[in-house]
Design an enzyme around this catalytic site. Structure first.
Site, PDB file in Angstrom:
ATOM      1  N   HIS A 155      -0.432  23.657 -22.378  1.00  0.00           N
ATOM      2  CA  HIS A 155      -0.024  24.491 -21.478  1.00  0.00           C
ATOM      3  C   HIS A 155       0.138  24.756 -20.707  1.00  0.00           C
ATOM      4  O   HIS A 155       1.395  23.902 -20.809  1.00  0.00           O
ATOM      5  CB  HIS A 155      -1.889  23.850 -20.584  1.00  0.00           C
ATOM      6  CG  HIS A 155      -2.907  24.174 -21.366  1.00  0.00           C
ATOM      7  ND1 HIS A 155      -3.370  23.161 -22.164  1.00  0.00           N
ATOM      8  CD2 HIS A 155      -4.031  24.839 -21.251  1.00  0.00           C
ATOM      9  CE1 HIS A 155      -4.958  23.483 -22.720  1.00  0.00           C
ATOM     10  NE2 HIS A 155      -5.316  24.546 -21.485  1.00  0.00           N
ATOM     11  N   LYS A 159      -0.421  24.933 -14.472  1.00  0.00           N
ATOM     12  CA  LYS A 159      -1.971  24.325 -14.932  1.00  0.00           C
ATOM     13  C   LYS A 159      -2.197  22.571 -14.310  1.00  0.00           C
ATOM     14  O   LYS A 159      -0.790  21.317 -14.182  1.00  0.00           O
ATOM     15  CB  LYS A 159      -1.640  23.606 -16.252  1.00  0.00           C
ATOM     16  CG  LYS A 159      -3.715  23.163 -16.913  1.00  0.00           C
ATOM     17  CD  LYS A 159      -3.721  23.000 -18.140  1.00  0.00           C
ATOM     18  CE  LYS A 159      -5.338  22.565 -18.409  1.00  0.00           C
ATOM     19  NZ  LYS A 159      -6.370  23.327 -17.530  1.00  0.00           N
TER      20      LYS A 159
HETATM   21  P1  NAP Z   1      -4.207  31.309 -11.360  1.00  0.00           P
HETATM   22  O1  NAP Z   1      -3.166  32.284 -11.815  1.00  0.00           O
HETATM   23  O2  NAP Z   1      -3.425  29.906 -10.803  1.00  0.00           O
HETATM   24  O3  NAP Z   1      -5.239  31.652 -10.181  1.00  0.00           O
HETATM   25  C1  NAP Z   1      -5.971  30.467  -9.180  1.00  0.00           C
HETATM   26  C2  NAP Z   1      -6.298  31.723  -7.604  1.00  0.00           C
HETATM   27  O4  NAP Z   1      -7.589  31.397  -7.146  1.00  0.00           O
HETATM   28  C3  NAP Z   1      -6.000  32.395  -7.454  1.00  0.00           C
HETATM   29  O5  NAP Z   1      -5.559  33.798  -6.973  1.00  0.00           O
HETATM   30  C4  NAP Z   1      -5.752  31.454  -5.983  1.00  0.00           C
HETATM   31  O6  NAP Z   1      -5.151  32.480  -5.312  1.00  0.00           O
HETATM   32  C5  NAP Z   1      -6.923  30.997  -5.938  1.00  0.00           C
HETATM   33  N1  NAP Z   1      -7.086  30.060  -5.073  1.00  0.00           N
HETATM   34  C6  NAP Z   1      -7.121  29.061  -4.461  1.00  0.00           C
HETATM   35  N2  NAP Z   1      -7.306  28.203  -4.212  1.00  0.00           N
HETATM   36  C7  NAP Z   1      -8.053  29.441  -3.124  1.00  0.00           C
HETATM   37  C8  NAP Z   1      -9.098  28.549  -2.965  1.00  0.00           C
HETATM   38  N3  NAP Z   1      -9.307  28.012  -1.432  1.00  0.00           N
HETATM   39  N4  NAP Z   1      -9.609  30.371  -1.866  1.00  0.00           N
HETATM   40  C9  NAP Z   1     -10.338  31.278  -3.072  1.00  0.00           C
HETATM   41  N5  NAP Z   1      -9.639  31.022  -3.902  1.00  0.00           N
HETATM   42  C10 NAP Z   1      -8.070  30.277  -4.413  1.00  0.00           C
HETATM   43  O7  NAP Z   1      -5.467  30.307 -12.071  1.00  0.00           O
HETATM   44  P2  NAP Z   1      -5.222  30.555 -13.391  1.00  0.00           P
HETATM   45  O8  NAP Z   1      -4.524  30.914 -14.609  1.00  0.00           O
HETATM   46  O9  NAP Z   1      -6.147  32.440 -13.628  1.00  0.00           O
HETATM   47  O10 NAP Z   1      -6.961  29.770 -13.984  1.00  0.00           O
HETATM   48  C11 NAP Z   1      -7.601  30.083 -12.863  1.00  0.00           C
HETATM   49  C12 NAP Z   1      -8.564  28.085 -13.023  1.00  0.00           C
HETATM   50  O11 NAP Z   1      -9.410  28.658 -14.413  1.00  0.00           O
HETATM   51  C13 NAP Z   1      -8.226  26.795 -13.872  1.00  0.00           C
HETATM   52  O12 NAP Z   1      -8.705  26.049 -13.039  1.00  0.00           O
HETATM   53  C14 NAP Z   1      -7.749  27.282 -14.674  1.00  0.00           C
HETATM   54  O13 NAP Z   1      -7.542  25.708 -15.441  1.00  0.00           O
HETATM   55  C15 NAP Z   1      -9.379  27.346 -15.488  1.00  0.00           C
HETATM   56  N6  NAP Z   1      -8.906  28.200 -16.571  1.00  0.00           N
HETATM   57  C16 NAP Z   1     -10.096  28.468 -18.113  1.00  0.00           C
HETATM   58  C17 NAP Z   1     -10.399  29.129 -18.757  1.00  0.00           C
HETATM   59  C18 NAP Z   1     -11.203  29.091 -19.624  1.00  0.00           C
HETATM   60  O14 NAP Z   1     -11.989  29.367 -20.668  1.00  0.00           O
HETATM   61  N7  NAP Z   1     -12.533  28.590 -18.821  1.00  0.00           N
HETATM   62  C19 NAP Z   1      -8.807  29.357 -19.053  1.00  0.00           C
HETATM   63  C20 NAP Z   1      -7.840  29.566 -18.283  1.00  0.00           C
HETATM   64  C21 NAP Z   1      -7.451  29.034 -17.435  1.00  0.00           C
HETATM   65  P3  NAP Z   1      -4.081  32.196  -4.204  1.00  0.00           P
HETATM   66  O15 NAP Z   1      -3.009  32.887  -5.037  1.00  0.00           O
HETATM   67  O16 NAP Z   1      -4.036  32.355  -2.744  1.00  0.00           O
HETATM   68  O17 NAP Z   1      -2.807  30.877  -4.384  1.00  0.00           O
END
Ligand code: NAP
Length: 266
Positions: A155, A159
């Site tokens: 990844h 992550k």
């Molecule tokens: P990301 O780009 O880091 O986005 C995470 C978002 O969550 C950011 O906007 C962050 O805001 C927000 N956040 C963090 N803490 C928060 C809180 N306390 N309250 C409200 N919002 C909050 O991550 P991503 O790549 O989009 O991934 C998000 C999640 O999905 C992760 O857990 C990742 O492992 C998972 N994921 C899942 C899949 C799937 O297929 N299921 C695929 C990819 C990723 P800030 O900018 O303010 O920090």
């Protein structure tokens, strides 16, 4: 046709941005609000990258649930806040579709019993990519015949959790059919801690973190004189959105807890 009213938690994130686009492009879906920890009180269109998407942004999730009257929450943040969001949504009769990874077994059990109590659908999918779900299913098929297997998940370096939810899920699915076995030489010794990776029921899991990667996994099987490699690559977060669409459609029709997209794909 009644539209499915949706709240997204984490709209500024990489997954959240794709999910906003998905909802915009699906006629039967309607984005009614977003939850963002920094920009409560604004409109989504006030934030960079969302021109003309005129829905309210909340930092207070309960207030969001009280005012937005949604059917579904799409949760794409971090496991700590994600668990709070999923539980609170269920308490407000809103069905969670959770892509956030890193939930513990106890978290999943807690959500399952809350779903039963509320008789509401909830889908937790550690991987929304349909190709990744097939990679897990093919690996489970192969594990009936090959019981030596190692998982290498790769990844991007932002992550937070390791091993990935997909790797753990794959190991779990394999262990349902694989004859229990401790792999490698019985006297094997790590001269550097961690060299052999994490262990799940005797299956080794290795986590690679590098810039440039998105989400990739290969499952390697070995037997006398042969190896078999099952591999999936997500090159772009758009690869996850067809799975998010299926999950939102499905969660509206079910009244139970589902862990893993493979359990809803026909
Ligand atoms: P990301 O780009 O880091 O986005 C995470 C978002 O969550 C950011 O906007 C962050 O805001 C927000 N956040 C963090 N803490 C928060 C809180 N306390 N309250 C409200 N919002 C909050 O991550 P991503 O790549 O989009 O991934 C998000 C999640 O999905 C992760 O857990 C990742 O492992 C998972 N994921 C899942 C899949 C799937 O297929 N299921 C695929 C990819 C990723 P800030 O900018 O303010 O920090």
């Amino acid at each position: 046709m009644e539209k499915v009213k949706i709240i997204i938690a984490g709209p500024r994130g990489r997954m959240g941005r794709e999910a906003v686009q998905l909802i915009n492009n699906v006629e039967k879906f309607e984005l009614v609000a977003v939850v963002d920890r920094k920009h409560g009180g604004l409109k989504l269109s006030d934030l960079e990258g969302f021109p003309s998407i005129d829905v309210p942004v909340y930092t207070d999730f309960e207030l969001c649930l009280q005012e937005a009257k949604a059917d579904v929450l799409i949760e794409l943040t971090t496991p700590e806040v994600g668990m709070y969001h999923a539980k609170t949504a269920l308490n407000y009769n809103v069905r969670p579709v959770v892509g956030t990874t890193g939930f513990t077994k106890t978290d999943l059990e807690e959500l399952e019993s809350l779903c039963e109590e509320k008789e509401l659908g909830c889908i937790i999918a550690p991987n929304f990519a349909i190709g990744a779900v097939l990679m897990m299913k093919f690996s489970q098929m192969a594990a009936k015949y090959f019981n030596d297997v190692e998982i290498i998940e790769m990844h991007h370096n932002q992550k937070l959790d390791a091993p990935s939810g997909t790797a753990v899920k794959t190991a779990d699915m394999i262990s349902e059919v694989r004859e229990a076995k401790k792999q490698g030489h019985p006297n094997e010794k790590e001269t550097m801690p961690g060299a052999r990776g994490a262990e799940f029921e005797g299956i080794r899991i290795h986590s690679v973190r590098l810039p440039g990667l998105v989400a990739h996994q290969q499952v390697m099987f070995g037997a006398e004189g042969q190896t078999l490699l099952v591999r999936h690559d997500s090159y772009h977060r758009g690869s996850f959105m067809s799975g998010v669409k299926v999950a939102v459609e499905t969660v509206m029709k079910i009244d139970r807890f589902v862990y893993g997209l493979e359990n809803i794909l026909e």
